[in-house]
Design a protein around this motif. Structure first.
Motif, PDB file in Angstrom:
ATOM      1  N   LYS A 135       0.839  -1.193   0.000  1.00  0.00           N
ATOM      2  CA  LYS A 135       0.000   0.000   0.000  1.00  0.00           C
ATOM      3  C   LYS A 135       0.877   1.246   0.000  1.00  0.00           C
ATOM      4  N   ASP A 136       0.295   2.376  -0.398  1.00  0.00           N
ATOM      5  CA  ASP A 136       1.042   3.634  -0.372  1.00  0.00           C
ATOM      6  C   ASP A 136       1.563   3.897   1.035  1.00  0.00           C
ATOM      7  N   GLY A 137       2.853   4.191   1.139  1.00  0.00           N
ATOM      8  CA  GLY A 137       3.435   4.518   2.430  1.00  0.00           C
ATOM      9  C   GLY A 137       3.753   3.325   3.302  1.00  0.00           C
ATOM     10  N   LYS A 138       3.527   2.121   2.786  1.00  0.00           N
ATOM     11  CA  LYS A 138       3.776   0.886   3.553  1.00  0.00           C
ATOM     12  C   LYS A 138       3.010   0.914   4.881  1.00  0.00           C
ATOM     13  N   GLN A 139       1.806   0.411   4.867  1.00  0.00           N
ATOM     14  CA  GLN A 139       0.874   0.518   5.990  1.00  0.00           C
ATOM     15  C   GLN A 139       1.095  -0.615   7.001  1.00  0.00           C
ATOM     16  N   TRP A 140       2.159  -0.509   7.791  1.00  0.00           N
ATOM     17  CA  TRP A 140       2.498  -1.572   8.742  1.00  0.00           C
ATOM     18  C   TRP A 140       1.356  -1.863   9.702  1.00  0.00           C
ATOM     19  N   MET A 141       0.834  -0.833  10.349  1.00  0.00           N
ATOM     20  CA  MET A 141      -0.195  -1.084  11.347  1.00  0.00           C
ATOM     21  C   MET A 141      -1.435  -1.700  10.712  1.00  0.00           C
ATOM     22  N   VAL A 142      -1.875  -1.154   9.599  1.00  0.00           N
ATOM     23  CA  VAL A 142      -3.079  -1.670   8.950  1.00  0.00           C
ATOM     24  C   VAL A 142      -2.899  -3.135   8.564  1.00  0.00           C
ATOM     25  N   GLY A 143      -1.732  -3.472   8.023  1.00  0.00           N
ATOM     26  CA  GLY A 143      -1.487  -4.851   7.631  1.00  0.00           C
ATOM     27  C   GLY A 143      -1.386  -5.816   8.787  1.00  0.00           C
ATOM     28  N   LYS A 144      -1.184  -5.286   9.986  1.00  0.00           N
ATOM     29  CA  LYS A 144      -0.971  -6.127  11.161  1.00  0.00           C
ATOM     30  C   LYS A 144      -2.190  -6.214  12.083  1.00  0.00           C
ATOM     31  N   THR A 145      -3.226  -5.440  11.840  1.00  0.00           N
ATOM     32  CA  THR A 145      -4.261  -5.331  12.866  1.00  0.00           C
ATOM     33  C   THR A 145      -5.661  -5.675  12.388  1.00  0.00           C
ATOM     34  N   PHE A 146      -5.772  -6.455  11.323  1.00  0.00           N
ATOM     35  CA  PHE A 146      -7.083  -7.026  10.996  1.00  0.00           C
ATOM     36  C   PHE A 146      -7.607  -7.784  12.222  1.00  0.00           C
ATOM     37  N   ASP A 147      -8.924  -7.847  12.360  1.00  0.00           N
ATOM     38  CA  ASP A 147      -9.506  -8.645  13.440  1.00  0.00           C
ATOM     39  C   ASP A 147      -8.905 -10.054  13.419  1.00  0.00           C
ATOM     40  N   THR A 148      -8.602 -10.574  14.598  1.00  0.00           N
ATOM     41  CA  THR A 148      -8.048 -11.917  14.859  1.00  0.00           C
ATOM     42  C   THR A 148      -6.551 -12.018  14.574  1.00  0.00           C
ATOM     43  N   PHE A 149      -5.877 -10.919  14.250  1.00  0.00           N
ATOM     44  CA  PHE A 149      -4.468 -10.986  13.858  1.00  0.00           C
ATOM     45  C   PHE A 149      -3.508 -10.892  15.047  1.00  0.00           C
ATOM     46  N   ALA A 150      -4.022 -11.056  16.274  1.00  0.00           N
ATOM     47  CA  ALA A 150      -3.136 -11.028  17.442  1.00  0.00           C
ATOM     48  C   ALA A 150      -3.495 -12.144  18.429  1.00  0.00           C
ATOM     49  N   PRO A 151      -3.341 -13.399  18.033  1.00  0.00           N
ATOM     50  CA  PRO A 151      -3.545 -14.492  19.001  1.00  0.00           C
ATOM     51  C   PRO A 151      -2.486 -14.434  20.101  1.00  0.00           C
ATOM     52  N   ILE A 152      -2.910 -14.597  21.349  1.00  0.00           N
ATOM     53  CA  ILE A 152      -2.002 -14.675  22.493  1.00  0.00           C
ATOM     54  C   ILE A 152      -2.542 -15.725  23.460  1.00  0.00           C
ATOM     55  N   GLY A 153      -1.630 -16.513  24.057  1.00  0.00           N
ATOM     56  CA  GLY A 153      -2.076 -17.474  25.058  1.00  0.00           C
ATOM     57  C   GLY A 153      -1.225 -18.737  25.069  1.00  0.00           C
ATOM     58  N   PRO A 154      -1.715 -19.811  25.668  1.00  0.00           N
ATOM     59  CA  PRO A 154      -2.996 -19.883  26.357  1.00  0.00           C
ATOM     60  C   PRO A 154      -3.049 -19.077  27.656  1.00  0.00           C
ATOM     61  N   THR A 155      -1.855 -18.891  28.304  1.00  0.00           N
ATOM     62  CA  THR A 155      -1.833 -18.247  29.613  1.00  0.00           C
ATOM     63  C   THR A 155      -0.776 -17.154  29.653  1.00  0.00           C
ATOM     64  N   LEU A 156      -0.854 -16.353  30.681  1.00  0.00           N
ATOM     65  CA  LEU A 156       0.200 -15.407  31.049  1.00  0.00           C
ATOM     66  C   LEU A 156       1.011 -16.086  32.148  1.00  0.00           C
ATOM     67  N   VAL A 157       2.271 -16.361  31.881  1.00  0.00           N
ATOM     68  CA  VAL A 157       3.137 -17.026  32.854  1.00  0.00           C
ATOM     69  C   VAL A 157       3.913 -15.953  33.607  1.00  0.00           C
ATOM     70  N   THR A 158       3.719 -15.880  34.919  1.00  0.00           N
ATOM     71  CA  THR A 158       4.372 -14.823  35.689  1.00  0.00           C
ATOM     72  C   THR A 158       5.890 -14.992  35.643  1.00  0.00           C
ATOM     73  N   LYS A 159       6.598 -13.866  35.760  1.00  0.00           N
ATOM     74  CA  LYS A 159       8.035 -13.859  35.494  1.00  0.00           C
ATOM     75  C   LYS A 159       8.834 -14.714  36.472  1.00  0.00           C
ATOM     76  N   ASP A 160       8.276 -15.006  37.655  1.00  0.00           N
ATOM     77  CA  ASP A 160       9.001 -15.851  38.603  1.00  0.00           C
ATOM     78  C   ASP A 160       9.157 -17.275  38.091  1.00  0.00           C
ATOM     79  N   GLU A 161       8.334 -17.660  37.110  1.00  0.00           N
ATOM     80  CA  GLU A 161       8.421 -18.998  36.520  1.00  0.00           C
ATOM     81  C   GLU A 161       9.260 -19.021  35.244  1.00  0.00           C
ATOM     82  N   VAL A 162       9.821 -17.876  34.868  1.00  0.00           N
ATOM     83  CA  VAL A 162      10.626 -17.781  33.647  1.00  0.00           C
ATOM     84  C   VAL A 162      11.978 -17.177  34.023  1.00  0.00           C
TER      85      VAL A 162
END
Length: 286
Positions: A170-197
């Motif tokens: 796209k004109d201007g290279k639309q990084w955010m637009v190309g990255k933020t379609f609905d469902t384009f940010a799967p995260i999980g299954p859990t948040l592991v607290t830093k004491d376990e990493v």
């Protein structure tokens, strides 16, 4: 502790993974805050959540039947660092960055483990990217690298899905637009607290499509460390509890292959990070 957000008939509910079950925190202790984000913001609530998860009479939902949102579905910010693995910058034919390359996703892109990545009708070049996600645990601005880890709540497995035609053609290279379609940010299954990493910079990271390994690397290859990323971002804006930071992807993206490989409906994408778990999402076409 491994925090999650359950998708229930009563709405999103904070939970803790214990063995092969999720403890529904609100059903176990109705005095707890109603979201993972607000639990993260209060050290006393974090302690209460840990205590509630250990109760013999805790309300439990088996992992096999639990439906999940992203661990923090109501995050104020979803921030992304691009080109943070040297080999990925090279395969993308981009200069090695001297400072973090930043873009963002809207929270409408967030989905959880088991939810479907939707390939939109308007893109024919939807790509995959396995990423470590930092979850912020404390409000802060102008944070030094020396103190940056104090602001980290923990980590999760992320998948930065990217419509390359929208991002790069796209004109201007639309990084955010190309990255933020609905469902384009799967995260999980859990948040592991830093004491376990013990060290977030020594974690194997892999992505598989229908069982075939497409990416296989280690977070030790990141150009900018967790502390450097936190400090850099905090120069620009205030970090808040629950903010989620994608830290970049290793080499092996589909767009750089010959011929290119893009996500297609009917596939299953898996991102695995050592000590954090496996994020699995089916892919469907719009």
């Amino acid at each position: 502790m491994r925090l999650a957000t359950l998708n229930t008939l009563q709405g999103p509910r904070p939970a803790v993974l214990v063995g092969d079950s999720y403890v529904d925190l609100l059903s176990t202790d109705n005095q707890l805050p109603r979201s993972v984000r607000t639990i993260l913001a209060d050290p006393a609530a974090m302690a209460s959540a840990k205590s509630a998860a250990a109760r013999p009479n805790a309300t439990k939902i088996p992992v096999a039947t639990a439906k999940l949102h992203a661990p923090v579905p109501d995050a104020q910010k979803v921030i992304c660092v691009g080109l943070n693995y040297r080999d990925h910058a090279i395969e993308s034919k981009m200069p090695i960055p001297k400072e973090p390359v930043l873009f963002s996703k809207f929270t409408s892109a967030l989905i959880g483990h088991g939810e479907a990545i939707v390939v939109p009708k308007v893109s024919t070049k939807v790509d995959y990217e396995a990423e470590l996600v930092i979850v912020v645990g404390k409000r802060g601005r102008h944070i030094s690298e020396l103190k940056a880890m104090d602001y980290v709540a923990g980590y999760s497995v992320g998948h930065d899905v990217s419509a390359r035609d929208w991002q790069l053609e796209k004109d201007g290279k639309q990084w955010m637009v190309g990255k933020t379609f609905d469902t384009f940010a799967p995260i999980g299954p859990t948040l592991v607290t830093k004491d376990e990493v013990p060290d977030p910079h020594k974690l194997g990271i892999r992505l598989r499509l229908d069982g075939k390994t497409m990416q296989n690397s280690n977070t030790e290859q990141m150009i900018f460390s967790v502390a450097q990323i936190i400090a850099y971002l905090s120069i620009v804006f205030t970090l808040e509890p629950g903010d989620q930071i994608f830290t970049g992807t290793p080499p092996g993206i589909g767009h750089a292959l010959t011929p290119p490989v893009y996500l297609r409906g009917g596939e299953t994408a898996e991102v695995e990070i050592d000590d954090l778990g496996i994020l699995r999402n089916p892919v469907i076409s719009e």
